[in-house]
Design an enzyme around this catalytic site. Structure first.
Site, PDB file in Angstrom:
ATOM      1  N   ARG A  46      38.343  56.656 119.729  1.00  0.00           N
ATOM      2  CA  ARG A  46      36.895  56.676 119.512  1.00  0.00           C
ATOM      3  C   ARG A  46      36.464  58.096 119.166  1.00  0.00           C
ATOM      4  O   ARG A  46      37.249  59.035 119.284  1.00  0.00           O
ATOM      5  CB  ARG A  46      36.162  56.155 120.754  1.00  0.00           C
ATOM      6  CG  ARG A  46      36.736  56.762 122.030  1.00  0.00           C
ATOM      7  CD  ARG A  46      35.789  57.147 123.071  1.00  0.00           C
ATOM      8  NE  ARG A  46      34.758  58.028 122.651  1.00  0.00           N
ATOM      9  CZ  ARG A  46      34.873  59.359 122.530  1.00  0.00           C
ATOM     10  NH1 ARG A  46      36.016  60.000 122.797  1.00  0.00           N
ATOM     11  NH2 ARG A  46      33.843  60.097 122.140  1.00  0.00           N
ATOM     12  N   GLY A  47      35.168  58.210 118.783  1.00  0.00           N
ATOM     13  CA  GLY A  47      34.684  59.500 118.304  1.00  0.00           C
ATOM     14  C   GLY A  47      34.844  59.502 116.786  1.00  0.00           C
ATOM     15  O   GLY A  47      35.907  59.103 116.273  1.00  0.00           O
ATOM     16  N   ARG A  89      33.960  49.222 113.297  1.00  0.00           N
ATOM     17  CA  ARG A  89      32.756  49.818 113.895  1.00  0.00           C
ATOM     18  C   ARG A  89      31.840  50.294 112.754  1.00  0.00           C
ATOM     19  O   ARG A  89      32.336  50.858 111.781  1.00  0.00           O
ATOM     20  CB  ARG A  89      33.111  51.003 114.829  1.00  0.00           C
ATOM     21  CG  ARG A  89      33.855  50.558 116.081  1.00  0.00           C
ATOM     22  CD  ARG A  89      33.947  51.666 117.114  1.00  0.00           C
ATOM     23  NE  ARG A  89      32.706  51.838 117.831  1.00  0.00           N
ATOM     24  CZ  ARG A  89      32.478  52.870 118.665  1.00  0.00           C
ATOM     25  NH1 ARG A  89      33.402  53.809 118.844  1.00  0.00           N
ATOM     26  NH2 ARG A  89      31.330  52.964 119.303  1.00  0.00           N
ATOM     27  N   ASP A 237      27.780  61.016 114.736  1.00  0.00           N
ATOM     28  CA  ASP A 237      28.523  59.916 114.113  1.00  0.00           C
ATOM     29  C   ASP A 237      28.158  59.752 112.644  1.00  0.00           C
ATOM     30  O   ASP A 237      28.964  59.295 111.849  1.00  0.00           O
ATOM     31  CB  ASP A 237      28.280  58.611 114.870  1.00  0.00           C
ATOM     32  CG  ASP A 237      29.027  58.648 116.178  1.00  0.00           C
ATOM     33  OD1 ASP A 237      28.488  59.196 117.158  1.00  0.00           O
ATOM     34  OD2 ASP A 237      30.183  58.190 116.198  1.00  0.00           O
ATOM     35  N   ASN A 247      23.962  59.744 116.922  1.00  0.00           N
ATOM     36  CA  ASN A 247      24.995  60.090 117.899  1.00  0.00           C
ATOM     37  C   ASN A 247      24.846  59.118 119.066  1.00  0.00           C
ATOM     38  O   ASN A 247      23.966  58.253 119.075  1.00  0.00           O
ATOM     39  CB  ASN A 247      24.858  61.555 118.340  1.00  0.00           C
ATOM     40  CG  ASN A 247      26.059  62.025 119.149  1.00  0.00           C
ATOM     41  OD1 ASN A 247      27.210  61.806 118.759  1.00  0.00           O
ATOM     42  ND2 ASN A 247      25.834  62.639 120.290  1.00  0.00           N
TER      43      ASN A 247
END
Ligand code: MRU
Length: 345
Positions: A46-47, A89, A237, A247
């Site tokens: 993730r990230g 995502r 993001d 974010n």
């Protein structure tokens, strides 16, 4: 100390399973493109930048056993794989940025044989990862210039090594300031519902020997009011062309609080997180997560069965609340609609 978040090892993807931290440090392998899709979806990896790297490696994994014997069939398979990975995502633009880059490199090399194309795509994914390592270090260096000795810095979610190849964006600023010998102290928001701040950010900062205090998300305003915080640094993001920044959910609240208390609010992100095709943050797609992450987030029910839940995973901080955006190309100041464009020239 800076362990790679994700690696390509003998035709397999190896990654740190971030859902197990801080209780267990375990690396898992993905051998199928569906496994890396699942790993992204469930936040094992993730990230924003790490998702981009995972998607690039996932593309290689998917195409590695292709039996296509001509470019047209190969590209059809490649596009099926990238289309599939793009559904994992929606918010972090690095995912789409990396997938587009993989397709483009194939298109630019259509004269190669299929085995050569596979090797070319692998090389591209490794380039994406090593460029990310460089970008993180540059962000750290530029960002550390904004940090003063003795600063207390508040951060939200995890924008550390785990969210990138190995060094981070917002946390890169802190790692770098610490390496320069500046005394800093970090307040880490726990970041409900999945607790990336509590589980990951504190773990990374403690490993690096940086003084950190964990706070509940609802404490962020109070620590600013008490005068403890000199700066806020968060990751991103997706950043629209006007500087509006998506974010982790809760970032917007922190930005409003920072403005209220006169605390500079910095966003640290590579330019691969900037989406110049979007005029403003209203156009950024916001992921919604399942109700169980809120009602059973602590391994037991914390709300009545059947309760309605609304769980956006990200929010958008309007550009006017952002002091500067720290990128690998330098610190970008307002007006962002002019200065972001310049950074891309
Ligand atoms: O849902 P997550 O954990 O993927 O959200 C991560 C964030 O919001 C980070 O702050 C962002 O991706 C920046 S990572 C360098």
């Amino acid at each position: 100390m800076f362990t790679p978040t994700i690696e390509w090892v003998n035709g397999r993807i190896r990654l740190i399973d971030q859902t197990l931290l801080p209780n267990e440090f375990k690396k898992i392998y993905c051998d199928e493109v569906s496994e890396i899709w699942q790993a992204i979806k469930t936040l094992k990896v993730r990230g924003a930048p790490a998702i981009g790297i995972a998607a690039a490696f996932g593309t290689v994994l998917g195409i590695w056993h292709s039996t296509a014997d001509n470019y047209v069939d190969f590209e059809t398979e490649l596009k099926d794989i990238t289309d599939y990975l793009s559904t994992s995502r929606p918010t972090a633009v690095n995912l789409f940025w990396a997938l587009k880059r993989m397709v483009k490199v194939a298109q630019e090399n259509k004269s190669l044989t299929v085995p050569e194309l596979k090797e070319r795509l692998l090389a591209e994914s490794l380039d994406i990862m090593s460029e990310d390592q460089q970008m993180s270090r540059s962000i750290g260096k530029y960002g550390a210039g904004l940090i003063e000795n003795g600063d207390n810095i508040l951060t939200h979610c995890n924008a550390g090594g785990l969210a990138t190849s190995d060094y981070g964006t917002a946390l890169a600023v802190m790692f770098s300031a610490h390496e320069m010998g500046k005394q800093i102290h970090v307040y880490a928001d726990e970041t409900r519902p999945l607790l990336q701040g509590a589980r990951l950010t504190t773990w990374e900062l403690m490993r690096a020997g940086i003084d950190v205090t964990l706070i509940c998300d609802s404490v962020a305003g109070q620590v600013m009011k008490e005068g403890y915080i000199q700066r806020v640094v968060v990751g991103a993001d997706r950043i629209a062309a006007n500087g509006d920044t998506a974010n982790k959910i809760g970032t917007y609240m922190v930005a409003v609080m920072a403005q209220q208390h006169g605390v500079p609010f910095y966003v640290a992100a590579p330019t691969s997180t900037v989406d110049m095709s979007l005029k403003n943050g209203d156009q950024i797609p916001i992921e919604e997560r399942g109700a169980e992450e809120v009602t059973e987030g602590f391994g037991q029910r914390t709300a009545p069965e059947g309760v309605k839940v609304y769980s956006p995973a990200f929010d958008v901080t309007p550009a006017h609340l952002i002091t500067s955006i720290i990128t690998e190309k330098g610190v970008i100041n307002p007006p962002f609609n002019v200065n972001l464009k310049r950074a891309f020239l």
